[in-house]
Design a protein around this motif. Structure first.
Motif, PDB file in Angstrom:
ATOM      1  N   GLY A  56       1.963   2.496   0.122  1.00 13.87           N
ATOM      2  CA  GLY A  56       1.367   1.520  -0.790  1.00 13.87           C
ATOM      3  C   GLY A  56       0.147   0.860  -0.197  1.00 13.87           C
ATOM      4  N   GLU A  57       0.218   0.545   1.091  1.00 12.57           N
ATOM      5  CA  GLU A  57      -0.924  -0.083   1.766  1.00 12.57           C
ATOM      6  C   GLU A  57      -2.130   0.856   1.782  1.00 12.57           C
ATOM      7  N   GLU A  58      -1.869   2.151   1.854  1.00 10.78           N
ATOM      8  CA  GLU A  58      -2.953   3.137   1.862  1.00 10.78           C
ATOM      9  C   GLU A  58      -3.501   3.395   0.468  1.00 10.78           C
ATOM     10  N   GLY A  59      -2.940   2.741  -0.550  1.00 15.02           N
ATOM     11  CA  GLY A  59      -3.452   2.856  -1.907  1.00 15.02           C
ATOM     12  C   GLY A  59      -2.694   3.823  -2.790  1.00 15.02           C
ATOM     13  N   ASN A  60      -1.648   4.428  -2.293  1.00 12.04           N
ATOM     14  CA  ASN A  60      -0.887   5.392  -3.074  1.00 12.04           C
ATOM     15  C   ASN A  60       0.311   4.690  -3.713  1.00 12.04           C
ATOM     16  N   VAL A  61       0.069   3.991  -4.804  1.00 17.03           N
ATOM     17  CA  VAL A  61       1.094   3.180  -5.461  1.00 17.03           C
ATOM     18  C   VAL A  61       2.190   4.055  -6.050  1.00 17.03           C
ATOM     19  N   GLN A  62       1.818   5.186  -6.636  1.00 20.26           N
ATOM     20  CA  GLN A  62       2.833   6.068  -7.234  1.00 20.26           C
ATOM     21  C   GLN A  62       3.811   6.578  -6.183  1.00 20.26           C
ATOM     22  N   ALA A  63       3.312   6.947  -5.006  1.00 21.63           N
ATOM     23  CA  ALA A  63       4.202   7.419  -3.941  1.00 21.63           C
ATOM     24  C   ALA A  63       5.092   6.289  -3.449  1.00 21.63           C
ATOM     25  N   CYS A  64       4.542   5.080  -3.365  1.00 16.73           N
ATOM     26  CA  CYS A  64       5.323   3.910  -2.956  1.00 16.73           C
ATOM     27  C   CYS A  64       6.470   3.683  -3.933  1.00 16.73           C
ATOM     28  N   GLU A  65       6.137   3.622  -5.213  1.00  9.95           N
ATOM     29  CA  GLU A  65       7.160   3.341  -6.223  1.00  9.95           C
ATOM     30  C   GLU A  65       8.188   4.458  -6.324  1.00  9.95           C
TER      31      GLU A  65
END
Length: 89
Positions: A56-65
């Motif tokens: 998420g910190e790297e900007g990949n919100v979909q992978a985080c969620e």
């Protein structure tokens, strides 16, 4: 494990707090740590959960969620809040 996390968090806070006084370099943001800390207080912890916050910190919100959902982090509002904390500027 909880005591180690508290000691690590305290060391990071002290280190980040004194860095501007010692050098003129900007301090890195602790967005993933905010996400990890939020999930820890919601009783979710682990290496994969920490990795999701870094994504998420790297900007990949979909992978985080999707990773947090895969790790059975519930309710969905907790997943959204954690990933939002990770992506804050």
């Amino acid at each position: 494990m909880g005591f180690r996390r508290i000691v690590l968090f305290a060391a990071l806070v002290l280190g980040l707090g004194t860095a501007p006084a010692l050098a003129a370099a900007p301090v890195a943001s602790a967005d993933a740590l905010d996400c990890i800390d939020y999930l820890y207080w919601k009783h979710f912890d682990g290496l994969i959960i920490s990795h999701a916050c870094v994504l998420g910190e790297e900007g990949n919100v979909q992978a985080c969620e999707s990773t947090l959902t895969w790790m059975n982090v519930t309710p969905p509002a907790v997943v959204e809040e954690a990933c939002e904390l990770a992506t804050r500027p």
